[in-house]
Design a protein around this motif. Structure first.
Motif, short mmCIF file in Angstrom:
data_model
loop_
_atom_site.label_atom_id
_atom_site.label_comp_id
_atom_site.label_asym_id
_atom_site.label_seq_id
_atom_site.Cartn_x
_atom_site.Cartn_y
_atom_site.Cartn_z
N LEU A 243 -8.52 2.31 1.98
CA LEU A 243 -7.96 1.40 3.00
C LEU A 243 -8.77 1.46 4.28
O LEU A 243 -9.03 0.44 4.92
CB LEU A 243 -6.51 1.76 3.28
N TYR A 244 -9.18 2.66 4.67
CA TYR A 244 -9.94 2.79 5.91
C TYR A 244 -11.30 2.08 5.81
O TYR A 244 -11.65 1.28 6.69
CB TYR A 244 -10.15 4.28 6.23
N THR B 214 0.83 -1.21 0.00
CA THR B 214 0.00 0.00 0.00
C THR B 214 0.86 1.26 0.00
O THR B 214 0.54 2.25 -0.67
CB THR B 214 -0.93 0.01 1.21
N TRP C 130 -12.22 -0.20 3.70
CA TRP C 130 -12.06 -1.63 3.41
C TRP C 130 -11.77 -2.42 4.68
O TRP C 130 -12.21 -3.57 4.81
CB TRP C 130 -10.92 -1.82 2.40
N GLN C 131 -11.00 -1.85 5.59
CA GLN C 131 -10.59 -2.60 6.77
C GLN C 131 -11.76 -2.95 7.69
O GLN C 131 -11.71 -3.96 8.39
CB GLN C 131 -9.54 -1.80 7.55
N LEU D 187 -8.80 -5.54 -2.23
CA LEU D 187 -7.71 -4.58 -2.09
C LEU D 187 -6.68 -4.67 -3.21
O LEU D 187 -6.34 -3.64 -3.81
CB LEU D 187 -7.05 -4.73 -0.72
N GLY E 125 -4.05 1.43 9.43
CA GLY E 125 -3.89 0.84 8.11
C GLY E 125 -4.00 1.82 6.97
O GLY E 125 -3.52 1.56 5.86
N ALA E 126 -4.63 2.98 7.21
CA ALA E 126 -4.79 3.98 6.15
C ALA E 126 -3.59 4.91 6.02
O ALA E 126 -3.47 5.61 5.00
CB ALA E 126 -6.05 4.81 6.42
#
Length: 437
Positions: free
Chosen positions: A257-258, A110, A260-261, A360, A231-232
């Motif tokens: 990313l935010y 990422t 999706w997690q 992802l 994670g973002a």
């Protein structure tokens, strides 16, 4: 001197019996041959020779003893090198597991995607490699500290009890030393080869993960949302390392990313509810016996992924194809979330989890494939300006032609009919003026 040599050689011979590969140098130098020849001897010489055969030495010339001694030195070096290899394998495996290498490589992916997106038309590949290496070290440090703080909890869970610290394959001080060294080196690498903004994001993410998210897992279910922020940050780190700033376009991949997690973690928490309960972690799914709220949260965040493709196209980050592909991808993961919301079974939760694993990499690949560089954006703007100028020039040309055509009617300078009426039928009225203002 002889006794010391005998003791050393006997130890090496005992070690060589444990490994068949260490017997080869001894046989090569004639141990078997000498045992046959000395058996026929008599007296003290034959006894001494037999003893020398057992130890691997020859009773002949002094040169043969030197050769046999070199064979034992070679055997000792082989034994020592094997110990070194086993030592390296053991600690290498421990470091691999402490760093959660697979998760760390996802973080690096990422971050690398963010770097490419923020690079524009020219990509600095050396800077990309240094950014990925620094991100990997910082992620390894954060994951190691996470396991140091949760060693007692990990020992209670089937999924984590075989990790290096609960299984006592490595000590806690050793793990802390590994975490500190990798974190410092990774942050220094980001600061020296990228910029201070990227290094600050990396260091803050380490602190947020190890010292905020990790203790929150045992306090409140909000830890999932804090973990989503963690994670973002890596794609934002990559964007900052490439461009030296944080812009609106750079927030698109972190937003993906935010969102999706959340469904990813909700599915995992639902599947591992018993393990999390045994470990003492306060996950959102533990307070939701029916799983309805867990599924609703997952579905809501899947729907948040729908407009991201349009925003990427509208902000000039990608082409229109990515808008279509991203929408279809978000609809696919949303369908699995709807199925989980309606049924709330382990099978549907696992299907949503697998869909999140697929989402992802496909999303990031689409961003990289369909991205529009600054040069392409400039060319698009220039082409649109040229089209506008051409259309305006055509309208001007058509207007001038129409004017000339109207002026040509009557064979000369045209005046409005009012002027004629004012001059002849009504001589007492003044003639109108046609001067332009």
């Amino acid at each position: 001197m002889w006794r010391n040599t005998v003791g050393f050689s006997s130890k090496l011979l005992a070690a060589s019996k444990a490994s068949s590969s260490l017997r080869v140098p001894l046989l090569h130098h004639g141990v078997v041959t000498r045992s046959t020849s000395t058996a026929a001897g008599s007296g003290p010489e034959s006894t001494e020779a037999a003893g020398s055969v057992k130890l691997g030495f020859s009773s002949g010339s002094p040169g043969s003893s030197a050769v046999d001694l070199s064979s034992f030195v070679a055997a000792a070096s082989v034994l020592k090198s094997r110990d070194v290899v086993d030592f390296a394998k053991h600690y290498g495996r421990c470091y691999w597991e402490l760093s959660k290498a697979r998760l760390s490589m996802l973080v690096v992916a990422t971050s690398g995607a963010g770097y490419v997106l923020g690079s524009g038309s020219a990509i600095d590949y050396m800077g990309l490699c240094c950014t990925c290496a620094g991100t990997m070290m910082v992620a390894a440090s954060a994951n190691t500290l996470n396991q140091v703080f949760e060693v007692k909890n990990d020992a209670k869970m089937n999924r984590t009890k075989r990790r290096p610290l609960p299984s006592r394959r490595i000590s806690i001080p050793h793990a802390v030393t590994w975490a500190a060294s990798s974190g410092i080196v990774g942050t220094a690498l980001l600061a020296s080869k990228a910029n201070m903004l990227a290094a600050g994001l990396g260091a803050s993410n380490l602190v947020l993960y190890a010292f905020v998210y990790t203790p929150l897992k045992q306090i409140h279910p909000i830890n999932t949302w804090v973990g989503a922020i963690v994670g973002a940050i890596p794609p934002l780190l990559g964007w900052a390392a490439a461009s030296g700033q944080v812009s609106l376009n750079g927030l698109l991949l972190p937003a993906a990313l935010y969102f999706w997690q959340i469904p990813h973690f909700m599915a995992l928490a639902y599947l591992c509810r018993k393990d999390y309960a045994d470990g003492g972690f306060k996950m959102f799914s533990l307070a939701d016996a029916s799983g309805q709220r867990t599924a609703a949260v997952a579905l809501r965040n899947c729907l948040y992924l729908l407009p991201l493709g349009y925003l990427a196209y509208d902000w000039g980050l990608t082409s229109g194809w990515f808008c279509l592909e991203s929408t279809l991808l978000a609809l696919a993961i949303s369908c699995t979330a709807i199925s989980f919301y309606l049924n709330r079974t382990t099978k549907d939760a696992r299907r949503m989890f697998h869909a999140s694993l697929l989402y992802l990499p496909v999303f990031m690949s689409g961003l990289l494939v369909h991205r529009v560089t600054e040069n392409e954006q400039q060319l698009t703007i220039e082409n649109s300006v040229k089209i506008v100028e051409m259309s305006s020039s055509l309208e001007t040309t058509e207007g001038s032609q129409e004017n000339r055509k109207q002026q040509s009617v009557g064979g000369g300078q045209r005046r409005p009919p009012v002027s004629y009426a004012s001059a002849a039928p009504f001589p007492f009225l003044p003639a109108p003026s046609y001067a332009t203002p």
